[in-house]
Design a protein around this motif. Structure first.
Motif, PDB file in Angstrom:
ATOM      1  N   ASP A  62     -47.530 -42.888  54.543  1.00 48.51           N
ATOM      2  CA  ASP A  62     -46.694 -43.046  53.360  1.00 48.51           C
ATOM      3  C   ASP A  62     -46.840 -41.776  52.500  1.00 48.51           C
ATOM      4  O   ASP A  62     -47.936 -41.439  52.060  1.00 48.51           O
ATOM      5  CB  ASP A  62     -47.127 -44.274  52.562  1.00 48.51           C
ATOM      6  N   LYS A  63     -45.743 -41.082  52.284  1.00 47.06           N
ATOM      7  CA  LYS A  63     -45.778 -39.780  51.595  1.00 47.06           C
ATOM      8  C   LYS A  63     -46.354 -39.890  50.185  1.00 47.06           C
ATOM      9  O   LYS A  63     -47.190 -39.083  49.788  1.00 47.06           O
ATOM     10  CB  LYS A  63     -44.373 -39.170  51.572  1.00 47.06           C
ATOM     11  N   GLU A  64     -45.926 -40.882  49.418  1.00 45.17           N
ATOM     12  CA  GLU A  64     -46.447 -41.036  48.052  1.00 45.17           C
ATOM     13  C   GLU A  64     -47.948 -41.317  48.055  1.00 45.17           C
ATOM     14  O   GLU A  64     -48.694 -40.773  47.240  1.00 45.17           O
ATOM     15  CB  GLU A  64     -45.703 -42.154  47.325  1.00 45.17           C
ATOM     16  N   MET A  65     -48.385 -42.170  48.963  1.00 43.93           N
ATOM     17  CA  MET A  65     -49.813 -42.480  49.043  1.00 43.93           C
ATOM     18  C   MET A  65     -50.599 -41.252  49.490  1.00 43.93           C
ATOM     19  O   MET A  65     -51.696 -40.998  48.991  1.00 43.93           O
ATOM     20  CB  MET A  65     -50.051 -43.658  49.990  1.00 43.93           C
ATOM     21  N   SER A  66     -50.040 -40.496  50.409  1.00 45.76           N
ATOM     22  CA  SER A  66     -50.712 -39.283  50.869  1.00 45.76           C
ATOM     23  C   SER A  66     -50.908 -38.310  49.716  1.00 45.76           C
ATOM     24  O   SER A  66     -51.987 -37.714  49.573  1.00 45.76           O
ATOM     25  CB  SER A  66     -49.910 -38.613  51.978  1.00 45.76           C
ATOM     26  N   LEU A  67     -49.890 -38.139  48.898  1.00 44.71           N
ATOM     27  CA  LEU A  67     -50.019 -37.262  47.731  1.00 44.71           C
ATOM     28  C   LEU A  67     -51.068 -37.788  46.763  1.00 44.71           C
ATOM     29  O   LEU A  67     -51.866 -37.023  46.214  1.00 44.71           O
ATOM     30  CB  LEU A  67     -48.673 -37.107  47.031  1.00 44.71           C
TER      31      LEU A  67
END
Length: 127
Positions: A62-67
């Protein structure tokens, strides 16, 4: 090779390079930690672990979680099938997560697979 096969191959390779969370090696993380002072988030996993795959797909891809994770931690992944654990760490099952400070102290250990909300809740106060 037909252009359709070439396109499919290129797309497959692109997907392999798009893992949202940029995991480092432990050695790379220790170098980065000297500059950033962030905790290392060490994920201990196995290749054939169903729960590890769920965590990768549902949380780390998940891109948001990765950030969110990369703002707070230096992510490291250790595959027990091919790598050895640093610091003499031991695990009972995978996945397990260790949060390690610059002095190699374990600030927190979190065993198990979690969804995004639960993993955020378990890690949000770590510094």
């Amino acid at each position: 090779m037909s252009s359709l096969r070439l396109l499919a191959l290129c797309l497959a390779l692109l997907c392999l390079t798009l893992e949202a969370l940029d995991f480092k090696t432990y050695e790379e993380a220790k170098i980065l930690q000297k500059k950033s002072k962030k905790l290392i988030m060490l994920e201990v996993m196995r290749s054939n672990c169903h729960f590890c795959s769920d965590m990768q797909r549902d949380v780390f891809d998940d891109k948001e979680m990765s950030l969110w994770i990369e703002e707070r931690f230096i992510p490291v992944k250790v595959n027990l099938d091919t790598d050895s654990l640093p610091l003499g760490l031991k695990v009972s099952f995978t996945p397990s997560f260790f949060f390690i400070d610059i002095d190699d102290n374990i600030k927190k250990k979190i065993p198990g697979s979690w969804n995004i909300e639960d993993f955020k809740s378990l890690t949000k106060d770590l510094k």
